[in-house]
Design a protein around this motif. Structure first.
Motif, PDB file in Angstrom:
ATOM      1  N   ALA A 160      35.363  66.632 -12.553  1.00  0.00           N
ATOM      2  CA  ALA A 160      35.265  65.998 -13.869  1.00  0.00           C
ATOM      3  C   ALA A 160      36.184  66.689 -14.855  1.00  0.00           C
ATOM      4  O   ALA A 160      36.869  66.039 -15.655  1.00  0.00           O
ATOM      5  N   THR A 165      36.788  64.301 -17.912  1.00  0.00           N
ATOM      6  CA  THR A 165      35.513  63.658 -18.288  1.00  0.00           C
ATOM      7  C   THR A 165      34.378  64.620 -17.942  1.00  0.00           C
ATOM      8  O   THR A 165      34.630  65.756 -17.533  1.00  0.00           O
ATOM      9  N   SER A 166      33.136  64.186 -18.137  1.00  0.00           N
ATOM     10  CA  SER A 166      32.025  65.096 -17.841  1.00  0.00           C
ATOM     11  C   SER A 166      31.303  64.650 -16.577  1.00  0.00           C
ATOM     12  O   SER A 166      31.373  63.493 -16.181  1.00  0.00           O
ATOM     13  N   SER A 167      30.625  65.587 -15.974  1.00  0.00           N
ATOM     14  CA  SER A 167      29.916  65.252 -14.733  1.00  0.00           C
ATOM     15  C   SER A 167      28.802  64.240 -14.999  1.00  0.00           C
ATOM     16  O   SER A 167      28.495  63.410 -14.151  1.00  0.00           O
ATOM     17  N   ASP A 169      28.877  61.738 -17.075  1.00  0.00           N
ATOM     18  CA  ASP A 169      29.469  60.402 -17.101  1.00  0.00           C
ATOM     19  C   ASP A 169      29.773  59.921 -15.689  1.00  0.00           C
ATOM     20  O   ASP A 169      29.527  58.767 -15.341  1.00  0.00           O
ATOM     21  N   ALA A 172      26.621  58.855 -14.053  1.00  0.00           N
ATOM     22  CA  ALA A 172      26.116  57.583 -14.554  1.00  0.00           C
ATOM     23  C   ALA A 172      26.855  56.420 -13.905  1.00  0.00           C
ATOM     24  O   ALA A 172      26.267  55.381 -13.605  1.00  0.00           O
ATOM     25  N   GLN A 173      28.170  56.614 -13.705  1.00  0.00           N
ATOM     26  CA  GLN A 173      28.941  55.527 -13.098  1.00  0.00           C
ATOM     27  C   GLN A 173      28.666  55.371 -11.606  1.00  0.00           C
ATOM     28  O   GLN A 173      28.926  54.327 -11.027  1.00  0.00           O
TER      29      GLN A 173
END
Lengths: 409, 294
Positions: A160, A165-167, A169, A172-173
Motif C-alpha cells: 500500500a 494508498t493505505s492498507s 483502503d 475495503a476494495q
C-alpha cells in the motif's frame, strides 16, 4: 393410652380462638405443597440433574470456545521476532485466544532440537524469501493462521505504501458485502433451537407440575384426609392453595432453568443473542404462568375424578394429549398456521414465544394472546373447580367426565 | 348437644338416608351401629358438612350448625389417612394451623398431645412408617387438635389389636368425661356394648332403634329362663306366657301379660324346687339381630 388430655375448651381462646393474625387457609395449603416438594428427594434430584445437564452443556461449549492456545515459539533473527510480535499484537487487538511467547534461539538446529524435545512448540525462521514454521508432529493451525495474518498485514501495508494508498483502503476494495433478504433471526439455527427448548420446557413443566397437582389431589382423596380438610376449610381454599403452591414451584424451577441457561449462553460465542433471547424468555415465563393457571384446575379435576393414583393416567389423558398437540403444533407449524395457533390458548404458550424469537411480531399480538389465555383460564377454573368439588368425595371408582358433570354437591 | 333431624340423602336412585333423626348429648358416648351401606358414613359426612343433605338439618346447641360450629367438631373419617409420606408432627402442625392456631401454639399443642399418646419419639417419622395402632393414635390426635366439643369417629376401632382397642376406649371415655359429645360407628358390637351410653341403630338408611342400652333391652318382649328340680313341661298352656322351648327341667318363656311371671313362679314353687328363675338380658348382638331382622 393412659392419657390425660387437655380440658376440652378451656384453652380454646388462647389457641384457636382469636382471629387476629390468622393465616388464610389457602396460604397454609400452598406452603405445605411447597415444603413437601422441596423436601422430596425425587424433586430435588430431578431438578439438580437438569441443572447439571444445562450447566455442563454450556460449560463444555464455553470451555471449547474460550480455551486459549498458548505457544512458545523460537526465533533466530530480529525480523522473525518482529513478525511474531506484530502477530501477537494483532491477535490481542482482535480479542483472540492465541497467546504467543517468543524465545530467541542461537541457531536453527538448536531450535529444531528444542522443538523435538518439546521445549518449544514451534520454530519460526526465514528460509530464503519465504517464512517457515517448524513443528514437531502436528501442524498447529491456529498458530499458523495468527502468523499468516501478521505476514499478510505486513505485505499489504508495504504494498500500500508503494502504491501510495493505505492498507485499509486496499482491504475495503478486496472484500464483498452480503445482504440477506430474510431477517437474521429467521435463519439463525440458534433461535430455532431456543424456541424448541422453550417448547420442551413448557411441555415438561406443565406435565410435571400438572401431574403433581393431580397426584396431590388423588392422594388426599385416597387417604380420605380430604374429608378432614373439607370439614375444616372451604374446598375452594384447598384448591387455591394447591394451585398457587404448584404454580410457585413450577415458575421458580423454570426461572432457575432459564436463568442458568441465559448465564450459560453468555459464556458461549452465542452471547450476542442474549438480548433477543432474554426478551422472549420473559414472555415465555409470562405465557407459562397464564397457561399453567388455565390448566391447573383441569389437572385438579383429573385428580378428583380418579380414586387411586393408577387412575390418573386415564382421567388426565385429555389434558396431556392437548399439551402434546400444543407442543407439536407449536414446534412444527410455520407461517400462517403458526400465527393462528399463537392466539389459541395453551397452544399460544408454545407458539407465541417461538414467534417472538423469530421476530416480526406486533406488540399487541402477545398481549392479545395472553388475554385470550387468561379468559380461557377463567372458564377452566370455574369448570374444573366445580367438578373437583363434586368428585372429591366420590370414592366408588373412577369417574368419567360425563359422570362427574352429572354429580351434585 | 348435636341434634340430627329428619336427614335425607339420595345417591341417584338410592335413598341412602331416609328421615334420620337422633341426638348426641354432651359427656356421652353414642354408638352408631348398622350393616355396611346402612348410611352411617353418609350421616357422619353430613354432620361434618362435607356432604350436603337433601332434606332435614344438623343442629348444634339448638341452631342449624354453621361452619364456625363445625370448627368445634373433631372428625376421623373411615379408612383413615392423613398424609402417609409426611412426618407425623409436620402434618399435625399443619392441621392445627388450619384450625387457626399460630405456629408456636400449634407446635406446642402437637408435641403435648404426641407426648401424652406416647408418640413423642415418632414425631419426626413418616406416618407410613408407624404401626397401624400408632397411625390410629395419630389419627385421633388429629381429631383432637381443635379442642373439639363433638367427636365424630367413623370406625375408630377397625383394624386395631386388643391393646390398641383398650387405649382407644380410654381416650373416648376420657373425652366424654370432659363433657365432649362422642359419636362413633363400629361393627364390633361387643365394644359398643361395653363402651356406649346410648345407641343409634341404622338399617337401610333409617333409624330402627335409638336410646340407652337399657331402654333397648326393655323395649322388646321380656324373656325368662326357668330351671326346676323336675320336668318343666307343665309350663305349656299357662296363662299370659308363651313358651319358646322346654328342655327337660328347664324352659325359656316369654312373658306376655304383666304379672304373669309372678303367677308362674308361685306355681313352680308350689310344684317343687326352683333352681333358677331369671330374666334373660339380651346381648347387643342379640338385640341388633332382633331389631334389624324386624
Amino acid at each position: 393410652m393412659t392419657t390425660q388430655l387437655a380440658p376440652a375448651r378451656s384453652q380454646d381462646s388462647s389457641l384457636s380462638g382469636g382471629t387476629s393474625g390468622r393465616e388464610p387457609a389457602w396460604r397454609l395449603v400452598a406452603l405445605r405443597e411447597i415444603v413437601v416438594s422441596l423436601t422430596d428427594r425425587n424433586f430435588l434430584i430431578s431438578t439438580a440433574i437438569t441443572l447439571v445437564v444445562l450447566i455442563s452443556t454450556f460449560g463444555i461449549q464455553g470451555f471449547l470456545a474460550g480455551r486459549s492456545h498458548s505457544y512458545t515459539v523460537g526465533v533466530t533473527t530480529p525480523a522473525a521476532r518482529a513478525v511474531l510480535e506484530s502477530a501477537a499484537a494483532i491477535e490481542k487487538a482482535a480479542g483472540g485466544n492465541t497467546v504467543l511467547t517468543i524465545t530467541d534461539v542461537a541457531t536453527r538446529s538448536a531450535g529444531e532440537a528444542a522443538v523435538r524435545s518439546d521445549t518449544l512448540d514451534a520454530l519460526f525462521v526465514e528460509q530464503g524469501s519465504a517464512w517457515q514454521l517448524v513443528g514437531h508432529t502436528t501442524p498447529e493451525e491456529s498458530l499458523r493462521s495468527v502468523v499468516d495474518t501478521a505476514l499478510q498485514s505486513r505485505v499489504l501495508s508495504s504494498a500500500a505504501t508503494a502504491m501510495g494508498t493505505s492498507s485499509a483502503d486496499l482491504l475495503a476494495q478486496s472484500r464483498t458485502g452480503y445482504v440477506l433478504l430474510a431477517s437474521d433471526a429467521e435463519n439463525s439455527i440458534s433461535f430455532q433451537i431456543t424456541g424448541l427448548v422453550f417448547a420442551m420446557l413448557f411441555y415438561m413443566s406443565s406435565i410435571l407440575f400438572g401431574m403433581g397437582i393431580a397426584n396431590s389431589v388423588v392422594q388426599e382423596k385416597q387417604s380420605r384426609i380430604v374429608e378432614i380438610l373439607a370439614a375444616m376449610i372451604p374446598l375452594r381454599s384447598l384448591l387455591t392453595g394447591k394451585i398457587v403452591g404448584s404454580g410457585v414451584l413450577a415458575l421458580g424451577q423454570l426461572t432457575l432453568y432459564v436463568g442458568v441457561g441465559l448465564i450459560g449462553l453468555s459464556l458461549t460465542k452465542f452471547r450476542d443473542l442474549i438480548p433477543a433471547v432474554a426478551g422472549a424468555a420473559g414472555w415465555f415465563l409470562l405465557f407459562f404462568i397464564v397457561g399453567f393457571a388455565a390448566l391447573a384446575c383441569l389437572w385438579a379435576m383429573a385428580g378428583a375424578m380418579a380414586t387411586r393414583s393408577e387412575d390418573l393416567q386415564s382421567t388426565s389423558a385429555p389434558i396431556s394429549t392437548s399439551l402434546m398437540v400444543a407442543l407439536f403444533a407449536g414446534i412444527f407449524l410455520d407461517g400462517g398456521p403458526l400465527k393462528i395457533i399463537s392466539f389459541v390458548p395453551i397452544m399460544s404458550s408454545v407458539a407465541m414465544p417461538r414467534r417472538l424469537l423469530l421476530g416480526a411480531v406486533m406488540w399487541w399480538e402477545p398481549v392479545l394472546a395472553l388475554a385470550l389465555t387468561a379468559a380461557f383460564a377463567v372458564l377452566t377454573v370455574y369448570f374444573g373447580a366445580g367438578i373437583y368439588r363434586r368428585s372429591l368425595l366420590q370414592t366408588r371408582g373412577r369417574l368419567s367426565l360425563r359422570q362427574a358433570m352429572a354429580l351434585e354437591e | 348437644m348435636l341434634t340430627v333431624s329428619q336427614l335425607t340423602r339420595r345417591f341417584g336412585p338410592i335413598l341412602a338416608l331416609d328421615d334420620v333423626s337422633f341426638t348426641v348429648t354432651p359427656g356421652t358416648l353414642t354408638g352408631f351401629v348398622g350393616a355396611n351401606g346402612a348410611g352411617k358414613t353418609t350421616a357422619m359426612r353430613i354432620i361434618m358438612g362435607v356432604l350436603a343433605a337433601h332434606g332435614g338439618s344438623v343442629q348444634w346447641e339448638g341452631r342449624v350448625a354453621t361452619a364456625a360450629d363445625r370448627a368445634q367438631f373433631g372428625y376421623m373419617p373411615e379408612e383413615r389417612g392423613l398424609y402417609p409420606k409426611q412426618k407425623v408432627a409436620d402434618q399435625l402442625v399443619h392441621l392445627a394451623r388450619l384450625h387457626g392456631m399460630p405456629p408456636p401454639a400449634a407446635k406446642s399443642l402437637v408435641m403435648d398431645l404426641l407426648d401424652r399418646f406416647g408418640l413423642a419419639d415418632r414425631a419426626k417419622d413418616k406416618l407410613e412408617a408407624l404401626s397401624l395402632g400408632n397411625q390410629q393414635r395419630v389419627q385421633i390426635t388429629a381429631a383432637l387438635l381443635g379442642h373439639p366439643r363433638l367427636l365424630v369417629l367413623d370406625e375408630p376401632f377397625s383394624g386395631l389389636d386388643p391393646n390398641a382397642v383398650e387405649q382407644m376406649t380410654e381416650v373416648l371415655r376420657d373425652q366424654a368425661s370432659r363433657g365432649v359429645s362422642v359419636l362413633f360407628s363400629s361393627h364390633q358390637l361387643d365394644i359398643v356394648d361395653r363402651l356406649c351410653d346410648t345407641l343409634v341403630i341404622l338399617a337401610g338408611g333409617r333409624v330402627v332403634a335409638d336410646g340407652t342400652l337399657d331402654q333397648l333391652r326393655t323395649r322388646g318382649v321380656a324373656r325368662h329362663r326357668l330351671v326346676l328340680g323336675s320336668d318343666a313341661s307343665w309350663v305349656r298352656g299357662r296363662p299370659g306366657v308363651e313358651v319358646e322351648r322346654v328342655d327337660g327341667s328347664s324352659a325359656v318363656i316369654q312373658i306376655l301379660a304383666p304379672g304373669a311371671e309372678q303367677q308362674l313362679l308361685a306355681e313352680a314353687l308350689r310344684r317343687g324346687e326352683v333352681h333358677e328363675f331369671a330374666r334373660i338380658v339380651p346381648t347387643l348382638t342379640d338385640l341388633y339381630q332382633e331389631i334389624t331382622a324386624a
